[in-house]
Design a protein around this motif. Structure first.
Motif, PDB file in Angstrom:
ATOM      1  N   VAL A  32       3.560 -13.052   1.067  1.00  0.00           N
ATOM      2  CA  VAL A  32       2.431 -12.154   1.298  1.00  0.00           C
ATOM      3  C   VAL A  32       2.767 -10.737   0.846  1.00  0.00           C
ATOM      4  O   VAL A  32       3.840 -10.213   1.156  1.00  0.00           O
ATOM      5  CB  VAL A  32       2.047 -12.159   2.790  1.00  0.00           C
ATOM      6  N   GLU A  33       1.848 -10.132   0.115  1.00  0.00           N
ATOM      7  CA  GLU A  33       2.018  -8.761  -0.346  1.00  0.00           C
ATOM      8  C   GLU A  33       1.691  -7.781   0.781  1.00  0.00           C
ATOM      9  O   GLU A  33       0.965  -8.097   1.726  1.00  0.00           O
ATOM     10  CB  GLU A  33       1.098  -8.479  -1.537  1.00  0.00           C
ATOM     11  N   ASN A  34       2.209  -6.575   0.651  1.00  0.00           N
ATOM     12  CA  ASN A  34       1.992  -5.540   1.652  1.00  0.00           C
ATOM     13  C   ASN A  34       0.739  -4.720   1.356  1.00  0.00           C
ATOM     14  O   ASN A  34       0.270  -4.651   0.202  1.00  0.00           O
ATOM     15  CB  ASN A  34       3.196  -4.601   1.723  1.00  0.00           C
ATOM     16  N   VAL A  35       0.215  -4.089   2.374  1.00  0.00           N
ATOM     17  CA  VAL A  35      -0.908  -3.175   2.209  1.00  0.00           C
ATOM     18  C   VAL A  35      -0.514  -2.043   1.261  1.00  0.00           C
ATOM     19  O   VAL A  35       0.596  -1.517   1.339  1.00  0.00           O
ATOM     20  CB  VAL A  35      -1.334  -2.597   3.573  1.00  0.00           C
ATOM     21  N   GLY A  36      -1.408  -1.716   0.348  1.00  0.00           N
ATOM     22  CA  GLY A  36      -1.145  -0.642  -0.598  1.00  0.00           C
ATOM     23  C   GLY A  36      -0.684  -1.109  -1.951  1.00  0.00           C
ATOM     24  O   GLY A  36      -0.657  -0.312  -2.907  1.00  0.00           O
ATOM     25  N   VAL A  37      -0.311  -2.385  -2.087  1.00  0.00           N
ATOM     26  CA  VAL A  37       0.116  -2.911  -3.389  1.00  0.00           C
ATOM     27  C   VAL A  37      -1.066  -2.887  -4.352  1.00  0.00           C
ATOM     28  O   VAL A  37      -2.180  -3.300  -4.010  1.00  0.00           O
ATOM     29  CB  VAL A  37       0.677  -4.338  -3.242  1.00  0.00           C
ATOM     30  N   GLY A  38      -0.843  -2.422  -5.569  1.00  0.00           N
ATOM     31  CA  GLY A  38      -1.893  -2.386  -6.575  1.00  0.00           C
ATOM     32  C   GLY A  38      -2.264  -3.778  -7.052  1.00  0.00           C
ATOM     33  O   GLY A  38      -1.390  -4.630  -7.249  1.00  0.00           O
ATOM     34  N   VAL A  39      -3.559  -4.024  -7.227  1.00  0.00           N
ATOM     35  CA  VAL A  39      -4.039  -5.326  -7.670  1.00  0.00           C
ATOM     36  C   VAL A  39      -5.115  -5.145  -8.742  1.00  0.00           C
ATOM     37  O   VAL A  39      -5.709  -4.078  -8.875  1.00  0.00           O
ATOM     38  CB  VAL A  39      -4.629  -6.143  -6.499  1.00  0.00           C
ATOM     39  N   GLN A  82      -7.831  -8.666   2.188  1.00  0.00           N
ATOM     40  CA  GLN A  82      -8.943  -7.773   1.894  1.00  0.00           C
ATOM     41  C   GLN A  82      -8.483  -6.836   0.805  1.00  0.00           C
ATOM     42  O   GLN A  82      -7.391  -6.268   0.881  1.00  0.00           O
ATOM     43  CB  GLN A  82      -9.357  -6.960   3.122  1.00  0.00           C
ATOM     44  N   ILE A  83      -9.296  -6.658  -0.239  1.00  0.00           N
ATOM     45  CA  ILE A  83      -8.925  -5.820  -1.376  1.00  0.00           C
ATOM     46  C   ILE A  83     -10.028  -4.809  -1.657  1.00  0.00           C
ATOM     47  O   ILE A  83     -11.185  -5.012  -1.280  1.00  0.00           O
ATOM     48  CB  ILE A  83      -8.644  -6.666  -2.641  1.00  0.00           C
ATOM     49  N   SER A  84      -9.651  -3.726  -2.331  1.00  0.00           N
ATOM     50  CA  SER A  84     -10.640  -2.702  -2.672  1.00  0.00           C
ATOM     51  C   SER A  84     -11.207  -2.885  -4.071  1.00  0.00           C
ATOM     52  O   SER A  84     -12.136  -2.169  -4.450  1.00  0.00           O
ATOM     53  CB  SER A  84     -10.014  -1.302  -2.543  1.00  0.00           C
ATOM     54  N   GLY A 144      -7.766  -2.180  -7.852  1.00  0.00           N
ATOM     55  CA  GLY A 144      -7.776  -1.652  -6.496  1.00  0.00           C
ATOM     56  C   GLY A 144      -6.421  -1.850  -5.848  1.00  0.00           C
ATOM     57  O   GLY A 144      -5.390  -1.918  -6.534  1.00  0.00           O
ATOM     58  N   VAL A 145      -6.421  -1.952  -4.532  1.00  0.00           N
ATOM     59  CA  VAL A 145      -5.199  -2.182  -3.765  1.00  0.00           C
ATOM     60  C   VAL A 145      -5.489  -3.224  -2.699  1.00  0.00           C
ATOM     61  O   VAL A 145      -6.646  -3.538  -2.410  1.00  0.00           O
ATOM     62  CB  VAL A 145      -4.685  -0.890  -3.093  1.00  0.00           C
ATOM     63  N   ILE A 146      -4.426  -3.746  -2.100  1.00  0.00           N
ATOM     64  CA  ILE A 146      -4.589  -4.585  -0.922  1.00  0.00           C
ATOM     65  C   ILE A 146      -4.888  -3.671   0.255  1.00  0.00           C
ATOM     66  O   ILE A 146      -4.080  -2.821   0.619  1.00  0.00           O
ATOM     67  CB  ILE A 146      -3.338  -5.435  -0.664  1.00  0.00           C
ATOM     68  N   SER A 147      -6.063  -3.849   0.835  1.00  0.00           N
ATOM     69  CA  SER A 147      -6.488  -3.010   1.950  1.00  0.00           C
ATOM     70  C   SER A 147      -6.023  -3.563   3.290  1.00  0.00           C
ATOM     71  O   SER A 147      -5.847  -2.820   4.252  1.00  0.00           O
ATOM     72  CB  SER A 147      -8.018  -2.887   1.964  1.00  0.00           C
ATOM     73  N   SER A 148      -5.866  -4.881   3.353  1.00  0.00           N
ATOM     74  CA  SER A 148      -5.438  -5.532   4.591  1.00  0.00           C
ATOM     75  C   SER A 148      -4.829  -6.884   4.236  1.00  0.00           C
ATOM     76  O   SER A 148      -5.240  -7.518   3.262  1.00  0.00           O
ATOM     77  CB  SER A 148      -6.618  -5.725   5.537  1.00  0.00           C
ATOM     78  N   LYS A 149      -3.867  -7.313   5.052  1.00  0.00           N
ATOM     79  CA  LYS A 149      -3.249  -8.620   4.847  1.00  0.00           C
ATOM     80  C   LYS A 149      -4.033  -9.733   5.529  1.00  0.00           C
ATOM     81  O   LYS A 149      -3.619 -10.892   5.500  1.00  0.00           O
ATOM     82  CB  LYS A 149      -1.800  -8.606   5.345  1.00  0.00           C
TER      83      LYS A 149
END
Length: 389
Positions: free
Chosen positions: A115-122, A158-160, A142-147
């Motif tokens: 699992v990636e961490n919050v804030g990782v660029g996607v 959740q992603i932005s 965007g980024v990962i907003s929530s795991k």
């Protein structure tokens, strides 16, 4: 049709699949016959996970009587079939069965189960709203907003990165060019809130399928985003469900019939949701507007319809000529897409006493417009006047 968590009855008014259905709603309601009960035609996105295998969402291929894999870059189409599904987690694996297809031989992206961490660029690649945006692949970042996903669902991120109908089934990449998820849904009541199924669930579904390799490392981690996309795009495909071809936007004009290309901006930067707007007059009481999503790239009207008339079973659809009208200026804004509502002559079935929710997407309206009419046709019962925004 049984759907994933986001479309169970409790959540139907909240979530919108990122799945591009080409559907509509006519003024005529009636009993279904065998000839009238046509299969839903739609399109979505998928990506290569093996020599001849593609990952996508279950809701993209659910109900598929015919399935084609379309490569927009080469304009080639190949017959395919669904070989494995995980309905609970909204995942499916598709195999290209066309003997003329030699296979995906140059998959350069990798896969990541942890699992990636919050804030990782996607970033996301896919084919949203192709009927008026065209078939060229679209990129959003965007980024990962929530795991976790909707209501804390641990199977999702959740992603932005913004997604639209048609993005469903597309790959979610981290900034190293590793697949970390499968795009599944958006939440229209909030700004840039989208969801993707974590890759570990796809791994559990597909890793034992012969010809699938989900252990590959990324070969593109050091490349720029543009170079990553160049390597990935040939392996990101469009899925055509129950259609031999698709009505696509004209590549020269960006329009199809009266569908406005001006609504084709994937990024909806300033959405505004109006719940249960005031309506001055409705010709029919069988349609209810649950809410209106007003943004930069479209205006979405979330509706509900209850079948209290046809006890044998009914259907509904909408004419592609439907429009909204600024009550002050009289200017019309055409329908550009729908969710869970067939476009005539196709039909969406509904049982007696059942309620179906759906979304109608129209071209964006000026920020100064504060009241609209929604009209299918001048002789239709589906006419609502003086809708306050």
């Amino acid at each position: 049709m049984k759907r994933f968590l986001f479309v169970v009855a409790l959540l139907l008014t909240a979530l919108v699949y990122a799945f591009a259905q080409n559907s509509q709603w006519s003024s005529q309601k009636g009993y279904r016959t065998q000839e009238q009960d046509r299969a839903r035609a739609s399109s979505g996105t998928g990506f290569a996970i093996g020599l001849k295998h593609i990952a996508t969402n279950f809701h993209v291929v659910d109900g598929a009587e015919t399935l084609l894999v379309y490569f927009p870059e080469t304009k080639q189409k190949h017959k395919a079939r669904v070989v494995k599904v995980d309905e609970e987690h909204d995942l499916a694996v598709v195999e290209i069965t066309d003997g003329n297809f030699r296979g995906f031989t140059n998959i350069k992206y990798g896969f990541k189960r942890t699992v990636e961490n919050v804030g990782v660029g996607v970033f996301v690649l896919g084919y949203p709203l192709v009927q008026f945006m065209g078939t060229e692949v679209k990129l959003t970042t965007g980024v990962i907003s929530s795991k976790t996903g909707f209501y804390g669902n641990e199977s999702m991120y959740q992603i932005s990165a913004p997604v639209q109908p048609g993005n469903s089934g597309g790959p979610l990449f981290n900034d190293k060019g590793e697949v970390i998820g499968v795009v599944s849904a958006k939440y229209p009541a909030a700004e840039n809130v989208s969801y993707a199924i974590k890759f570990s669930y796809l791994y559990s579904l597909a890793s034992q399928i012969e010809g699938v390799n989900l252990a590959a490392a990324s070969q593109i981690s050091d490349l720029s985003l543009s170079e990553k996309c160049e390597a990935i795009i040939p392996n990101t495909v469009m899925l055509l469900v129950n259609m031999e071809d698709i009505e696509l936007a004209d590549s020269r004009t960006g329009t199809r019939d009266n569908f406005s290309a001006s609504a084709g901006n994937t990024a909806n930067n300033n959405p505004k949701r109006i719940n249960r707007p005031r309506i001055e007059r409705a010709v029919s009481q069988s349609i209810i507007i649950e809410g209106i999503e007003r943004g930069d790239s479209y205006l979405a009207i979330h509706c509900a319809y209850t079948n209290t008339r046809y006890n044998v079973g009914g259907w509904y659809n909408i004419s592609k000529e439907a429009y909204i009208r600024d009550t002050k200026t009289g200017k019309r804004y055409p329908l550009i897409d729908t969710e869970n509502c067939a476009v005539a002559p196709r039909k969406t079935s509904i049982g007696y006493g059942d309620t179906e929710t759906f979304v109608l997407y129209f071209s964006p309206i000026p920020s100064t417009t504060n009241k609209i009419d929604m009209i299918e046709s001048e002789d239709s019962s589906w006419r609502l006047y003086g809708i306050s925004l």
